[in-house]
Design an enzyme around this catalytic site. Structure first.
Site, mmCIF file in Angstrom:
data_model
loop_
_atom_site.group_PDB
_atom_site.id
_atom_site.type_symbol
_atom_site.label_atom_id
_atom_site.label_comp_id
_atom_site.label_asym_id
_atom_site.label_seq_id
_atom_site.Cartn_x
_atom_site.Cartn_y
_atom_site.Cartn_z
ATOM 1 N N ASN A 136 53.486 31.885 18.111
ATOM 2 C CA ASN A 136 53.678 32.948 18.682
ATOM 3 C C ASN A 136 55.662 32.864 18.104
ATOM 4 O O ASN A 136 56.402 33.473 18.792
ATOM 5 C CB ASN A 136 54.514 32.112 20.449
ATOM 6 C CG ASN A 136 54.952 30.853 20.251
ATOM 7 O OD1 ASN A 136 55.065 30.395 18.906
ATOM 8 N ND2 ASN A 136 55.065 30.156 21.396
ATOM 9 N N GLU A 143 60.578 27.824 20.921
ATOM 10 C CA GLU A 143 59.842 28.321 21.849
ATOM 11 C C GLU A 143 60.256 29.791 21.912
ATOM 12 O O GLU A 143 62.095 30.032 22.135
ATOM 13 C CB GLU A 143 59.704 27.968 23.021
ATOM 14 C CG GLU A 143 58.680 26.297 22.793
ATOM 15 C CD GLU A 143 57.368 26.344 21.932
ATOM 16 O OE1 GLU A 143 56.835 27.818 21.619
ATOM 17 O OE2 GLU A 143 56.110 25.798 22.331
#
Ligand code: GLP
Length: 242
Positions: A136, A143
């Protein structure tokens, strides 16, 4: 960002090894910023070979790692401290006291994060930072988000990362859900950055990093702000950029 596209995993590891070799030979007391994950394993094996062949000396080298699961014991074979010992530190002449991984056992996570950032500063920043990339687009354990935390901090792992990392654990329930990680600004303290990527599973993340507008939804793309970043990826990882 400079991009080097190579044929496969082995070539990626060889190019990364050459860059590390130059940094360590030109500055014997350099500070290495290190990463874990399956991607840099080949590069670490090559560095061990160079040490065994008498071509590299790590006696004056220091290191700082990007991240660590939290909470986790250094003896847990999935901890990043354990990874670094078994893939690199146990096989070279580095002084383990000069190797720094965020403290996965700290009772106070915020204090452990501050201590890690202070270590980076006390060492004067990394001469080179090695990075893998998550499917991702995460780097370290930063993140995708709307507003990144700049320096070393505690992070809640996304479902995507927990799933991707479950292959290393007995069951997905054993994957820690939190981690301590350098922030993007900590990573940008490095004088040189290399990002390694191999395989089709990284193609989306590499495309978002190299071809799309920089956004914290793809943390690796935020490194565009740094003057010396080299992405070393194989043809599969580069396949969506053509
Ligand atoms: C983990 C690590 C990252 C690493 C990423 C990719 O989540 N925190 O530093 O780059 O996974 O791992 P792999 O190289 O195994 O694909």
């Amino acid at each position: 960002m400079k991009v080097i596209v190579v044929k496969d995993y082995n070539e990626m590891s060889a190019v990364a090894t050459d860059i590390m070799y130059d940094v360590i030979s030109n500055k014997p007391d350099c500070v290495l910023g290190l990463a874990t994950g399956s991607t840099p394993e080949g590069m670490y094996a090559n560095l061990v070979d160079l040490y065994r062949a008498g071509k590299l000396d790590f006696s004056k080298v220091s290191s700082v790692n990007l991240d660590e699961y939290y909470p986790i014991s250094p003896d847990n074979d999935q901890s990043y401290r354990y990874f670094m010992n078994t893939h690199l530190f146990d096989h070279i002449n580095i002084d383990k006291a000069k190797t720094h991984v965020p403290d996965g056992m700290a009772t106070d996570a915020d204090a452990a994060c501050k201590a890690h950032e202070d270590t980076i500063d006390a060492l004067g920043g990394m001469d080179i930072q090695v990075l893998g990339i998550g499917q991702n687009g995460h780097i370290g354990f930063n993140e995708p988000c709307d507003e990144p935390v700049p320096f070393t901090h505690q992070e809640q792992l996304t479902e995507s990362t927990i799933k991707a990392n479950a292959r290393f654990f007995e069951s997905i329930d054993d994957v820690p859900t939190r981690a301590l990680t350098m922030g993007i600004q900590s990573i940008l303290k490095a004088r040189k950055i290399i990002i390694l990527a191999s395989g089709k599973s990284k193609a989306e993340a590499i495309k978002a990093t190299l071809k799309d507008e920089p956004t914290p939804r793809c943390p690796a793309s935020l490194l565009y702000a740094h003057p010396d970043v080299t992405v070393i990826c194989d043809e599969d990882a580069y396949s969506l950029c053509k």
